[in-house]
Motif scaffolding. Structure first.
Motif, PDB file in Angstrom:
ATOM      1  N   MET A  13      -1.712 -26.009  15.077  1.00 51.10           N
ATOM      2  CA  MET A  13      -0.734 -26.992  14.628  1.00 51.10           C
ATOM      3  C   MET A  13      -1.259 -28.388  14.948  1.00 51.10           C
ATOM      4  O   MET A  13      -1.960 -28.591  15.937  1.00 51.10           O
ATOM      5  N   PRO A  14      -0.915 -29.372  14.134  1.00 52.39           N
ATOM      6  CA  PRO A  14      -1.375 -30.734  14.417  1.00 52.39           C
ATOM      7  C   PRO A  14      -0.573 -31.344  15.557  1.00 52.39           C
ATOM      8  O   PRO A  14       0.511 -30.851  15.904  1.00 52.39           O
ATOM      9  N   PRO A  15      -1.063 -32.423  16.149  1.00 53.24           N
ATOM     10  CA  PRO A  15      -0.264 -33.131  17.160  1.00 53.24           C
ATOM     11  C   PRO A  15       1.072 -33.583  16.569  1.00 53.24           C
ATOM     12  O   PRO A  15       1.178 -33.830  15.362  1.00 53.24           O
ATOM     13  N   ASP A  16       2.068 -33.710  17.409  1.00 56.41           N
ATOM     14  CA  ASP A  16       3.395 -34.107  16.932  1.00 56.41           C
ATOM     15  C   ASP A  16       3.367 -35.435  16.184  1.00 56.41           C
ATOM     16  O   ASP A  16       4.090 -35.622  15.205  1.00 56.41           O
ATOM     17  N   TRP A  17       2.520 -36.365  16.644  1.00 57.14           N
ATOM     18  CA  TRP A  17       2.499 -37.668  15.990  1.00 57.14           C
ATOM     19  C   TRP A  17       2.008 -37.564  14.552  1.00 57.14           C
ATOM     20  O   TRP A  17       2.443 -38.350  13.685  1.00 57.14           O
ATOM     21  N   VAL A  18       1.129 -36.601  14.278  1.00 53.32           N
ATOM     22  CA  VAL A  18       0.649 -36.401  12.911  1.00 53.32           C
ATOM     23  C   VAL A  18       1.795 -35.925  12.023  1.00 53.32           C
ATOM     24  O   VAL A  18       2.015 -36.453  10.919  1.00 53.32           O
TER      25      VAL A  18
END
Length: 364
Positions: A13-18
């Protein structure tokens, strides 16, 4: 969606900010390839392009995609890694200096083995999402396509991609998009069939999918950018109406005149937020489409769609040469005059002054 169609709990999963940035709606230019007059990779101009997009306010970059020229993958050129690496490294330098975060999206192409290898490369180079082209699988069934997408999604979070058939894409079913939306780490879909019916297919499929609200939609319909960004789609599911919006754009058109693209997206966001449609926005929509017709060579079946972008960037001084990897890929007869026409007709959509002020800094 059948439970077996979702990737496992260990899917990357991508970082939350992404995820948050993508859901907010950002400008993502499809990054071109810079070549010198002899056809060699021009690293100086390539870095200048990335600096331009960053300074213009783009929130992301899509690299190794159609606008970057798919031929960079050919063994005799071996440009995929250098191009991905240079864009990612330059963006990270700019982010560090400016206190920003840029979403990095890598184009993923080819049959499954090749696509998996490209996904691993992109992941290792720090890309957050893979934009998954299915052009290499023209005869695959929906089941085969979903298995292909799942295999890539095990390596990197993915973005679906409906590429128009005129430039190598294929027709995809509503059921395919509905099932694709069930893949856990599908972050979103770039809708670019240049076809209103097929655009609605994707919107409807996402609305009907169980996790449809988690799938972010971006326009790739360069012929209908403003309309896509202004429209609220209402899809009735039994007795419930689901509202869906296309929140941003991942576009070849936004590879040039990018500062104005950032302004355009903000204008569309403000209009959506006020819940009032201004008639002037419909006029603006036709102007942007007229610009795209010249830029993408619509009169000749999009034969000069990459060459048109290269031409504009060359005129602005961001590229040292307008040439493409394929020497046959060049402006169509009359396309240069069409680009002249729209530049004269719509100066409010052209960012020549912004580029001129900053060009020396970007080319350093």
């Amino acid at each position: 969606m059948e439970p077996s169609e979702a990737t496992g709990n260990d899917a990357p999963m991508p970082p939350d900010w992404v995820t948050q940035s993508m859901r907010s709606g950002i400008v993502i230019p499809a990054h071109p390839l810079a070549l010198d007059a002899e056809g060699n990779f021009d690293r100086r101009s390539q870095r200048a392009l990335t600096r331009y997009y960053h300074a213009a306010g783009a929130g992301g970059l899509a690299v190794g995609v159609h606008t970057t020229q798919f031929q960079i993958r050919e063994p005799q050129l071996d440009l995929l890694r250098p191009v991905l690496e240079l864009a990612a490294g330059t963006a990270r330098e700019l982010d560090t200096a400016g206190g920003r975060q840029t979403v990095l999206i890598a184009g993923i192409c080819g049959p499954t083995d090749q696509a998996i290898g490209e996904a691993r490369l992109a992941r290792d180079l720090g890309y957050h999402i893979g934009l998954l082209s299915l052009a290499a699988l023209p005869d695959a069934s929906d089941d085969q396509l979903i298995r292909h997408c799942q295999a890539v999604a095990e390596q990197i979070p993915i973005f679906g991609f409906y590429l128009q058939p005129a430039v190598g894409g294929r027709v995809l079913s509503v059921d395919f998009w509905r099932r694709l939306a069930g893949i856990k780490n599908l972050i979103g879909i770039k809708i670019s069939p240049f076809d209103r019916y097929k655009t609605l297919d994707v919107v409807r499929a996402v609305a009907e999918a169980r996790r449809g609200n988690d799938v972010t939609l971006y326009t790739g319909n360069d012929d209908a950018i403003v309309l896509d960004l202004l429209t609220d789609y209402e899809i009735r599911i039994n007795d419930y109406v689901k509202r869906i919006q296309i929140v941003g754009g991942l576009l070849g058109h936004w590879a040039c005149w990018t500062q104005k693209a950032v302004e355009l997206l903000q204008t569309c966001k403000s209009a959506r937020g006020s819940d009032q449609m201004q008639r002037g926005l419909l006029t603006l929509a036709t102007q942007v489409t007229d610009c795209n017709a010249a830029l993408f060579d619509a009169a000749n079946g999009f034969a000069g769609c990459i060459a048109g972008i290269q031409e504009v960037l060359y005129r602005q001084g961001l590229l040292s040469s307008p040439r493409c990897l394929d020497p046959k890929e060049k402006l169509s007869p009359g396309q240069r005059d069409e680009i002249d026409r729209v530049c004269d007709a719509y100066p409010h959509l052209i960012d020549d002054e912004f580029v001129s002020r900053n060009l020396k800094t970007w080319l350093r």
